[in-house]
Write a protein that holds these residues in place. Structure first.
Motif, PDB file in Angstrom:
ATOM      1  N   ARG A  95       0.815  -1.201   0.000  1.00 54.64           N
ATOM      2  CA  ARG A  95       0.000   0.000   0.000  1.00 54.64           C
ATOM      3  C   ARG A  95       0.856   1.262   0.000  1.00 54.64           C
ATOM      4  O   ARG A  95       0.349   2.378  -0.164  1.00 54.64           O
ATOM      5  CB  ARG A  95      -0.922   0.012   1.214  1.00 54.64           C
ATOM      6  N   ARG A  96       2.164   1.084   0.241  1.00 56.07           N
ATOM      7  CA  ARG A  96       3.068   2.236   0.239  1.00 56.07           C
ATOM      8  C   ARG A  96       4.434   1.801  -0.261  1.00 56.07           C
ATOM      9  O   ARG A  96       4.816   0.629  -0.132  1.00 56.07           O
ATOM     10  CB  ARG A  96       3.181   2.865   1.632  1.00 56.07           C
ATOM     11  N   PHE A 145       1.624  13.868   6.355  1.00 55.39           N
ATOM     12  CA  PHE A 145       1.831  12.452   6.104  1.00 55.39           C
ATOM     13  C   PHE A 145       0.777  11.603   6.796  1.00 55.39           C
ATOM     14  O   PHE A 145       0.215  10.669   6.190  1.00 55.39           O
ATOM     15  CB  PHE A 145       3.226  12.041   6.576  1.00 55.39           C
ATOM     16  N   GLN A 146       0.493  11.893   8.050  1.00 57.47           N
ATOM     17  CA  GLN A 146      -0.492  11.109   8.783  1.00 57.47           C
ATOM     18  C   GLN A 146      -1.873  11.195   8.136  1.00 57.47           C
ATOM     19  O   GLN A 146      -2.574  10.182   7.999  1.00 57.47           O
ATOM     20  CB  GLN A 146      -0.568  11.586  10.239  1.00 57.47           C
ATOM     21  N   LYS A 154      -1.769   9.230   4.790  1.00 61.47           N
ATOM     22  CA  LYS A 154      -1.712   7.794   5.061  1.00 61.47           C
ATOM     23  C   LYS A 154      -3.075   7.267   5.498  1.00 61.47           C
ATOM     24  O   LYS A 154      -3.518   6.207   5.029  1.00 61.47           O
ATOM     25  CB  LYS A 154      -0.655   7.516   6.129  1.00 61.47           C
ATOM     26  N   ASN A 155      -3.732   7.994   6.374  1.00 64.58           N
ATOM     27  CA  ASN A 155      -5.053   7.568   6.839  1.00 64.58           C
ATOM     28  C   ASN A 155      -6.074   7.599   5.703  1.00 64.58           C
ATOM     29  O   ASN A 155      -6.931   6.713   5.593  1.00 64.58           O
ATOM     30  CB  ASN A 155      -5.510   8.458   7.992  1.00 64.58           C
ATOM     31  N   ALA A 170      -5.611   4.582   3.520  1.00 68.29           N
ATOM     32  CA  ALA A 170      -6.069   3.349   4.173  1.00 68.29           C
ATOM     33  C   ALA A 170      -7.582   3.201   4.088  1.00 68.29           C
ATOM     34  O   ALA A 170      -8.102   2.080   3.931  1.00 68.29           O
ATOM     35  CB  ALA A 170      -5.614   3.345   5.626  1.00 68.29           C
ATOM     36  N   SER A 176      -2.913   3.969  -2.281  1.00 62.85           N
ATOM     37  CA  SER A 176      -1.484   3.750  -2.033  1.00 62.85           C
ATOM     38  C   SER A 176      -0.732   5.044  -2.261  1.00 62.85           C
ATOM     39  O   SER A 176      -1.281   6.032  -2.779  1.00 62.85           O
ATOM     40  CB  SER A 176      -0.936   2.647  -2.956  1.00 62.85           C
ATOM     41  N   GLU A 223       6.821   7.442  -1.591  1.00 65.00           N
ATOM     42  CA  GLU A 223       7.728   8.518  -1.187  1.00 65.00           C
ATOM     43  C   GLU A 223       8.955   8.537  -2.097  1.00 65.00           C
ATOM     44  O   GLU A 223       9.396   7.483  -2.573  1.00 65.00           O
ATOM     45  CB  GLU A 223       8.206   8.301   0.246  1.00 65.00           C
ATOM     46  N   SER A 255       9.947   6.176   7.894  1.00 68.07           N
ATOM     47  CA  SER A 255       9.678   5.086   6.944  1.00 68.07           C
ATOM     48  C   SER A 255      10.830   4.089   6.946  1.00 68.07           C
ATOM     49  O   SER A 255      10.615   2.872   6.866  1.00 68.07           O
ATOM     50  CB  SER A 255       9.470   5.653   5.537  1.00 68.07           C
ATOM     51  N   LEU A 298       4.946  -2.298   3.111  1.00 66.10           N
ATOM     52  CA  LEU A 298       5.846  -1.268   2.593  1.00 66.10           C
ATOM     53  C   LEU A 298       6.881  -1.907   1.683  1.00 66.10           C
ATOM     54  O   LEU A 298       7.569  -2.845   2.092  1.00 66.10           O
ATOM     55  CB  LEU A 298       6.549  -0.543   3.748  1.00 66.10           C
TER      56      LEU A 298
END
Length: 551
Positions: free
Chosen positions: A63-64, A197-198, A201-202, A205, A210, A213, A229, A246
């Protein structure tokens, strides 16, 4: 239909379709006339991994992602291409074809796609945004009626691509199916990078999206998103993370690269830049070698050698080496240069032990406990046990497993010829006293006459602590020791910060409440000091004579 591997060990991926879609639809940026955008082989490798499908669930595995390369490698156009294919191409798993290969569909068949190019400043977003607009001036315009590239956003036939910064107030409500997070080594708390970023990312999800970076080498201790990361990836490799979604792709020049030597520097640059390196002999990653890339290495050498260039910044920018914070005890290249994972310490060999322990939570942080060994004959340092608080919910109420630690000490004395054992007794006074009673008579070298194991790393022993710390540091810098490359030990070593006392330099955490542990570094100092004392007392000669050698 169910997935059927086409050959043993094959991993299903949508990456092949993504690679073909990019070459078919996108224009290479910064060209006088149209040319198709063709990925370098190492960029294709990233795409194939990032778009892997979990055959058990039929969903994308990652997902990342992180693609970390030096400046000028080509991260911006590469990630612009990924942003466009996520906006329009077949990236959502949609079952399997008759040959057992995965099939993809565009996000537009699932929801209205929003793709974001994110950075902490408008200047940074332009790194990816400018080539993205150029790449849309090609066949993709004819293939997707309604596609409209504008200066500040791109209208899709359904949906939008937009740049966004940490100052945006609409991040939380706008859920992107894909995002490019540019230069995350500069995303820190002070500029809103951590908060951005938070939220992103949320958001990803919540809708199964996805993001990728694209950092350059980060500086340890700055608390950047890129650093966090990297820490997450280390937790995955060490088995401490509950999730492994990741995909982390970082490559840097070898730690022994000598920036003052042209040949050594060129070798380091060729490895760091890979397929992008414009060397007459081509790349060093593939056989046969890829043709020379777009990066002029001679210009990079001249830039690095410019008297106004900061050596540490040059290592970070052009060699992509994670170096060190300004107050770091060691740099990553210094420590990495001593790694030798091929060495094995056999049962019965003569070693010393170092121990640093913790028991309970202190100010919200539970320090680690570490037992480190050091072979007398060559100074090879290796962890016997490192116990640290797990991440996530498992950390609640966690304490060091004392029984496991005691068993590890007992096992070390059973397996090896332990001639010296130096332990910081803080919070472990009773157990250290038991070790002295149990093993003191077996030790050929004692920390003190009345206390053969007890070796305080605090209090009134400042001179001895400074001397022991300096002794190991010098051995590392001069490459007079080796270590087994343990990820956990490496992390603790690079977390250590220099602190000046009246008697000299000691090490400490970056701040007392920091979750970045250094206990294995402290235990290594004790193990190395025990070895130095053992050698001074002739233990090395005795060990060699017993093995049939002459000194």
């Amino acid at each position: 239909m169910p997935w059927i591997p086409p050959e043993p060990g094959a991993v299903p991926t949508l990456g092949y379709d993504v690679i073909d879609w990019i070459a078919e639809h996108l224009a290479a940026p910064d060209r006088g006339e149209y040319e198709p955008f063709v990925l370098y082989p190492e960029q294709e490798d990233f795409v194939l991994r990032f778009y892997e499908i979990n055959p058990r669930t039929g969903k994308r595995r990652f997902r990342r992602g992180v693609i970390s390369r030096p400046r000028g490698w080509g991260k911006s156009p590469f990630l612009a291409a990924l942003a466009i294919v996520e906006a329009l191409g077949p990236v959502v798993p949609d079952g399997w074809d008759a040959a057992g290969q995965p099939v993809g569909k565009p996000w537009s068949e699932v929801r209205t796609p929003l793709v974001q190019i994110a950075a902490v400043s408008e200047t940074q977003t332009k790194n990816t945004w400018a080539p993205l607009l150029e790449m849309l001036q090609g066949p993709v315009l004819d293939a997707y009626p309604g596609l409209e590239p504008l200066e500040s956003f791109v209208n899709l036939p359904r949906g939008k691509i937009e740049p966004i910064t940490s100052s945006a107030r609409t991040v939380k409500g706008n859920r992107a199916v894909f995002a490019v997070l540019d230069q995350t080594e500069e995303w820190v708390k002070g500029n809103g990078g951590l908060n951005l970023f938070q939220k992103m990312k949320n958001n990803a999800a919540k809708i199964g999206g996805s993001f990728v970076e694209s950092p350059n080498a980060y500086i340890p201790g700055h608390g950047s998103v890129a650093e966090e990361s990297a820490a997450f990836f280390k937790a995955i490799r060490e088995g401490r993370a509950k999730d492994d979604g990741l995909y982390y792709d970082h490559r840097e020049a070898p730690p022994e690269t000598d920036m003052a030597d042209r040949e050594s520097l060129t070798v380091g640059l060729r490895l760091a830049y890979g397929d992008s390196a414009g060397h007459p002999e081509g790349c060093v990653l593939h056989t046969p070698a890829c043709p020379p890339g777009h990066v002029d290495l001679d210009i990079l050498v001249a830039t690095i050698w410019d008297p106004s260039s900061d050596p540490q910044e040059s290592r970070s920018d052009f060699l992509n080496q994670v170096t060190h914070a300004s107050d770091a005890w060691l740099s990553q290249p210094e420590w990495a240069a001593c790694a030798d994972s091929a060495k094995v310490v056999a049962d019965g060999e003569t070693i010393t032990l170092g121990f640093d322990g913790s028991r309970k939570r202190n100010r919200g942080v539970t320090d680690a406990t570490a037992l480190i060994g050091c072979r007398i004959s060559d100074g090879h340092v290796f962890p016997i046990g490192i116990w640290e608080e797990p991440e996530g919910p498992a950390a609640d109420g966690w304490q060091v497993p004392v029984i496991e630690v005691l068993a590890a000490v007992r096992s070390a004395f059973d397996r090896y010829d332990v001639v010296a054992f130096y332990a910081d007794p803080a919070k472990w006074e009773g157990h250290v006293a038991d070790w002295e009673a149990d093993y003191g008579s077996r030790l050929k070298v004692k920390a003190a006459r009345d206390h053969p194991v007890e070796w305080w790393m605090s209090g009134g022993r400042a001179v001895q602590i400074v001397r022991a710390t300096e002794r190991l540091h010098n051995a590392i810098v001069d490459r007079e020791m080796t270590h087994d490359g343990s990820h956990v030990l490496t992390r603790h070593m690079l977390n250590a910060r220099r602190r000046t006392s009246r008697t000299g330099l000691q090490i400490a955490k970056e701040h007392p409440d920091s979750p970045r542990k250094i206990d294995a570094a402290v235990a290594s100092i004790l193990a190395w000091e025990a070895r130095a004392d053992a050698i001074a007392k002739g233990v090395l000669e005795q060990a060699e004579e017993m093995q049939g050698y002459t000194f």
